[in-house]
Design a protein around this motif. Structure first.
Motif, PDB file in Angstrom:
ATOM      1  N   GLU A  45      11.799  10.209   1.271  1.00  0.00           N
ATOM      2  CA  GLU A  45      10.145   9.736  -0.021  1.00  0.00           C
ATOM      3  C   GLU A  45      10.728   8.797  -1.130  1.00  0.00           C
ATOM      4  N   VAL A  46      11.670   8.250  -0.381  1.00  0.00           N
ATOM      5  CA  VAL A  46      11.960   6.520  -0.816  1.00  0.00           C
ATOM      6  C   VAL A  46      12.077   5.990  -0.111  1.00  0.00           C
ATOM      7  N   MET A  47      12.757   5.885   0.868  1.00  0.00           N
ATOM      8  CA  MET A  47      13.016   5.122   1.701  1.00  0.00           C
ATOM      9  C   MET A  47      12.100   4.333   2.918  1.00  0.00           C
ATOM     10  N   SER A  48      11.699   5.598   3.542  1.00  0.00           N
ATOM     11  CA  SER A  48      11.013   5.541   5.045  1.00  0.00           C
ATOM     12  C   SER A  48       9.516   4.911   4.171  1.00  0.00           C
ATOM     13  N   PRO A  49       8.707   5.405   3.161  1.00  0.00           N
ATOM     14  CA  PRO A  49       7.392   5.331   2.717  1.00  0.00           C
ATOM     15  C   PRO A  49       7.510   3.775   2.089  1.00  0.00           C
ATOM     16  N   ALA A  50       8.500   3.232   1.532  1.00  0.00           N
ATOM     17  CA  ALA A  50       8.633   1.969   0.997  1.00  0.00           C
ATOM     18  C   ALA A  50       8.620   0.969   3.185  1.00  0.00           C
ATOM     19  N   LEU A  51       9.769   1.242   3.347  1.00  0.00           N
ATOM     20  CA  LEU A  51       9.425   0.459   4.348  1.00  0.00           C
ATOM     21  C   LEU A  51       7.924   0.301   5.468  1.00  0.00           C
ATOM     22  N   PRO A  82       0.905  -0.493  -0.159  1.00  0.00           N
ATOM     23  CA  PRO A  82      -0.048   0.060   0.021  1.00  0.00           C
ATOM     24  C   PRO A  82       1.092   1.590   0.272  1.00  0.00           C
ATOM     25  N   LEU A  83       1.692   1.476  -1.339  1.00  0.00           N
ATOM     26  CA  LEU A  83       2.321   2.373  -1.254  1.00  0.00           C
ATOM     27  C   LEU A  83       2.381   4.084  -1.126  1.00  0.00           C
ATOM     28  N   GLY A  84       0.197   4.187  -2.045  1.00  0.00           N
ATOM     29  CA  GLY A  84      -0.194   4.976  -2.374  1.00  0.00           C
ATOM     30  C   GLY A  84       0.720   6.002  -3.332  1.00  0.00           C
ATOM     31  N   ARG A  85       0.862   7.250  -3.637  1.00  0.00           N
ATOM     32  CA  ARG A  85       1.426   8.394  -4.288  1.00  0.00           C
ATOM     33  C   ARG A  85       3.003   8.919  -3.359  1.00  0.00           C
ATOM     34  N   VAL A  86       3.998   8.346  -4.398  1.00  0.00           N
ATOM     35  CA  VAL A  86       4.906   8.351  -3.864  1.00  0.00           C
ATOM     36  C   VAL A  86       5.744   8.358  -5.135  1.00  0.00           C
ATOM     37  N   ARG A  87       7.324   8.393  -5.307  1.00  0.00           N
ATOM     38  CA  ARG A  87       8.015   8.571  -6.129  1.00  0.00           C
ATOM     39  C   ARG A  87       8.096   7.590  -7.284  1.00  0.00           C
ATOM     40  N   PRO A  88       8.508   7.274  -8.302  1.00  0.00           N
ATOM     41  CA  PRO A  88       8.866   6.309  -8.554  1.00  0.00           C
ATOM     42  C   PRO A  88       9.904   5.258  -8.405  1.00  0.00           C
ATOM     43  N   GLU A  89      10.510   5.613  -7.543  1.00  0.00           N
ATOM     44  CA  GLU A  89      11.894   5.534  -7.351  1.00  0.00           C
ATOM     45  C   GLU A  89      11.226   4.634  -5.815  1.00  0.00           C
ATOM     46  N   CYS A  90      11.071   4.789  -5.837  1.00  0.00           N
ATOM     47  CA  CYS A  90      10.356   4.380  -4.686  1.00  0.00           C
ATOM     48  C   CYS A  90       9.273   2.925  -4.634  1.00  0.00           C
ATOM     49  N   THR A 122      22.539   8.832  -4.122  1.00  0.00           N
ATOM     50  CA  THR A 122      23.299   9.839  -4.899  1.00  0.00           C
ATOM     51  C   THR A 122      22.603  10.580  -5.774  1.00  0.00           C
ATOM     52  N   HIS A 123      21.413  10.707  -5.857  1.00  0.00           N
ATOM     53  CA  HIS A 123      20.260  11.734  -6.954  1.00  0.00           C
ATOM     54  C   HIS A 123      20.025  12.637  -6.205  1.00  0.00           C
ATOM     55  N   HIS A 124      19.582  12.867  -4.426  1.00  0.00           N
ATOM     56  CA  HIS A 124      18.376  13.134  -3.469  1.00  0.00           C
ATOM     57  C   HIS A 124      19.139  13.536  -2.588  1.00  0.00           C
ATOM     58  N   GLY A 125      20.346  12.901  -2.484  1.00  0.00           N
ATOM     59  CA  GLY A 125      21.140  12.948  -1.181  1.00  0.00           C
ATOM     60  C   GLY A 125      20.368  12.205   0.187  1.00  0.00           C
TER      61      GLY A 125
END
Length: 340
Positions: A158-164, A116-124, A148-151
């Motif tokens: 916006e990527v790691m935490s939503p996936a977790l 259940p990711l919802g609206r997230v970045r494509p990387e997520c 590397t790209h986002h810091g």
């Protein structure tokens, strides 16, 4: 969304890079599938560059769907090829099987991973797919690219935490399933952030001044939030001394007295490990030469502190409510005089 021969795939086909972006995986993963399972396009443009036809794309999407539901890659490749052959013989693919897995609310999952990711970045989305497939190589590469790209701050938020969080919600709703996915993802996130910190300290800014001492309290094993903070502080030019998880009380006090630190950050994930008395002892610990002893500011981080800091605690403690709040306070201490 499922892709048919009449959708967005050009007649000439897609390159491996274009298909990778469309599916949310890396080109390395597609090449790996081809090398290991013979899973790749047969057509070549100008006799050299491989192109994925609409049927190839549908087959690759089915491969992603199957691996996302836990099917071993070799079996997923065989099944995807069989369904593709059925389409070639006029039977047509099972259109419903090409749709993304449903989320917990019954709507199609945006990541195609059943999460259940919802609206997230494509990387997520790509990270969630790779984690559910237990594709460690792909998870590692996607995390490296995100940091590397986002810091580290944006990559975490916006990527790691939503996936977790999505994996955690899926785990809670499905019993013991997805525990291994959460462990895999957590470990690789921690590894990516720990690898990033020394590079940031060397290349982005020259770290100067006193270090920030980071520690989990006794019994607290959740070090990932401190790995995040370490990487972000490295971007800000601060030196970090990380003690890790479940540091014994006496060892923590000794480290504070031995190290001239800018601040001490104490992490508690739950109220069971949030020891306000120990935090007060840390705040009272002094370092430096006789006659000029100095106390170090102590920041209390983590959800475990919420129930124990409602009332007034010992002096010298500051309750921090977010990553950005912690970074703001710690970078501000560089200009502040030390406490006596």
């Amino acid at each position: 969304m499922a892709i048919s021969q009449h959708d967005d795939v050009p007649v000439a086909g897609l390159t491996t890079g274009q298909l990778a972006r469309l599916l949310g995986v890396s080109p390395t993963t597609l090449r790996s599938w081809d090398r290991r399972y013979g899973f790749g396009p047969a057509a070549r443009a100008d006799g050299r560059h491989r192109r994925w036809s609409p049927d190839d794309v549908a087959m690759a999407q089915e491969m992603c769907r199957l691996t996302a539901t836990g099917t071993p890659p070799a079996e997923a490749a065989r099944t995807a090829r069989l369904r593709a052959r059925g389409s070639e013989h006029g039977h047509g693919p099972d259109r419903s099987s090409l749709e993304p897995s449903a989320g917990t609310d019954g709507t199609p999952g945006r990541a195609g991973s059943g999460l259940p990711l919802g609206r997230v970045r494509p990387e997520c989305r790509g990270l969630a797919r790779a984690a559910v497939r237990l594709d460690a190589e792909e998870v590692r590469e996607l995390l490296r690219q995100a940091v590397t790209h986002h810091g580290p701050a944006v990559a975490w938020e916006e990527v790691m935490s939503p996936a977790l969080q999505a994996v955690g919600r899926k785990w809670q709703s499905s019993g013991d399933q997805y525990v291994e996915v959460e462990h895999l993802l957590s470990w690789h996130i921690s590894a990516a952030l720990r690898h990033y910190y020394p590079d940031a300290a060397r290349t982005r800014r020259t770290a100067t001044g006193l270090p920030v001492l980071l520690s989990c309290l006794p019994g607290e094993q959740h070090t990932l939030p401190l790995d995040v903070l370490t990487a972000v502080l490295g971007d800000e030019g601060l030196t970090v001394l990380m003690l890790g998880g479940s540091v014994p009380a006496d060892a923590l006090i000794t480290a504070v007295r031995r190290v001239a630190s800018l601040a001490v950050v104490l992490w508690a994930q739950t109220g069971d490990t949030a020891d306000l008395g120990l935090a007060g002892r840390v705040a009272e610990a002094r370092w430096g030469v006789r006659g000029a002893r100095t106390r170090t500011p102590v920041l209390l981080c983590g959800p475990g502190w919420h129930p124990v800091t409602d009332d007034a605690g010992p002096p010298g403690l500051t309750h921090v409510t977010s990553l950005r709040d912690a970074v703001r306070r710690l970078t501000g201490l560089r200009q502040a005089p030390p406490s006596r």
